[in-house]
Design an enzyme around this catalytic site. Structure first.
Site, PDB file in Angstrom:
ATOM      1  N   GLU A 123     -16.919   5.508   5.062  1.00  0.00           N
ATOM      2  CA  GLU A 123     -15.694   5.339   6.212  1.00  0.00           C
ATOM      3  C   GLU A 123     -15.692   6.265   6.938  1.00  0.00           C
ATOM      4  OE1 GLU A 123     -10.996   4.620   5.283  1.00  0.00           O
ATOM      5  OE2 GLU A 123     -11.530   6.316   4.000  1.00  0.00           O
TER       6      GLU A 123
ATOM      7  N   LYS B 246      -2.501   6.900   0.762  1.00  0.00           N
ATOM      8  CA  LYS B 246      -2.273   7.065   2.048  1.00  0.00           C
ATOM      9  C   LYS B 246      -1.853   8.235   1.641  1.00  0.00           C
ATOM     10  CE  LYS B 246      -2.041   4.815   6.525  1.00  0.00           C
ATOM     11  NZ  LYS B 246      -3.509   5.695   7.339  1.00  0.00           N
TER      12      LYS B 246
ATOM     13  N   ARG C 178       0.755  -1.319   0.114  1.00  0.00           N
ATOM     14  CA  ARG C 178      -0.006  -0.006   0.027  1.00  0.00           C
ATOM     15  C   ARG C 178       0.410   1.291   0.129  1.00  0.00           C
ATOM     16  NH1 ARG C 178      -4.734   0.159   4.615  1.00  0.00           N
ATOM     17  NH2 ARG C 178      -2.800   0.985   5.996  1.00  0.00           N
TER      18      ARG C 178
END
Ligand code: PMP
Length: 287
Positions: free
Chosen positions: A184, A151, A52
């Site tokens: 989320e 991210k 990620r």
């Protein structure tokens, strides 16, 4: 005694671990990060976190100057320097030192920072009692603006949402996307259980693809619980039998109240607690 921090291959005392005020990570939030945990000296879901991180970097056209293997070794070295076996690891890669002005091509090499510390996001009592969350007016970033899959160091979207939940006296902020679908929470993914089916928003609504989320989906499937990624509105949450949030730091935290509506019987759900136990067993056995 202070922590030992890794910066670009060097492990330094906390007071000496400094980066430039011209780093674009600071000036523009230009960079990426990961939050990882180690249990019993073993880094949990290491490959998934490395993938990620490097995917986030690729998405912002940032070339991390070391390999995933080197990065993993550097994390281990930093943990050892701090004599930590159970740790919360914050890995930060900034664009590097540049000029005032946005152009990332004017930056030097990316700066790599590894902080190994401990974290207690929610108290032990909250895992037994359950969390009270509220939906907030700040919508999750649209994926055409800044894809939540990245991210990035640019967490203001989440911080603005978090501020609203703090203002409301709630434990977490539930974020919707621009169409009003549940996305989320500010720092965690969300699941509900309805009629013995586990539901979570699909990646396409614009969310961070949580590593804990993926593990929970797998664990539930192994338990014989059907798992579906489905579009949900707040209504679906209000009528849920169980609800919980997932994240590396939080693991699985039960939710018992959403916008003042009691979820289930107002106590952490049975399947939620079962999943929490199985997840914690997995962290002990390694993954
Ligand atoms: N969503 C957001 C916005 C997050 O910042 C995080 C990580 N704290 C998560 C979800 C959970 O992701 P993971 O399970 O990979 O920690």
């Amino acid at each position: 005694m202070g922590l030992k921090i890794y910066i670009n291959g060097q492990i330094l005392p906390q007071e000496e671990a400094r980066i430039s005020v011209f780093d674009h990570g600071l000036l523009y939030g230009d960079g990426v990060f990961e939050g990882i945990r180690a249990y019993n000296g073993k880094i949990f879901a290491l490959d998934q976190h490395m993938d990620r991180l490097y995917d986030s970097a690729a998405a912002i056209s940032l070339k991390i100057p070391i390999t995933k293997e080197e990065m993993a070794n550097d994390i281990k070295k930093t943990m050892e320097a701090n004599k930590l076996t159970d740790s919360y690891i914050r890995l930060v890669v900034t664009r590097g030192v540049g000029k005032l002005g946005l152009d990332p091509n004017k930056c030097s090499t990316p700066q790599i920072i590894i902080i190994t510390d401990t974290i207690e996001l929610y108290s032990k009592a909250l895992y037994e009692k359950g969390l009270d969350i509220v939906s907030v007016t700040t919508i999750r970033n649209h994926f055409s603006a800044l894809d939540p899959k990245i991210k990035s160091l640019n967490y203001l979207n989440n911080i603005l949402a978090k501020l609203e939940s703090i203002q409301a006296g709630a434990g977490e902020a539930l974020m919707l996307n621009k169409d009003g679908y549940v996305a989320e929470c500010a720092g965690d993914n969300l699941f509900i259980l309805k009629n013995n089916v586990l539901l979570t928003p699909p990646a396409s609504v614009g969310i961070l693809i949580g590593i804990t989320r993926n593990i929970i989906m797998k664990l539930a499937a192994e338990m014989g619980i059907p798992v579906k990624e489905e579009l949900m509105t707040r209504y679906d949450l209000y009528i849920a039998d169980e609800c919980f949030l997932t994240g590396t730091a939080a693991e699985i935290i039960p939710v018992v109240k959403i916008d003042g509506r009691t979820i289930g019987n107002g106590r952490p759900g049975k399947i939620t607690l079962d999943l929490l136990k199985r997840y914690r067993d997995l962290t002990k056995s390694g993954f």
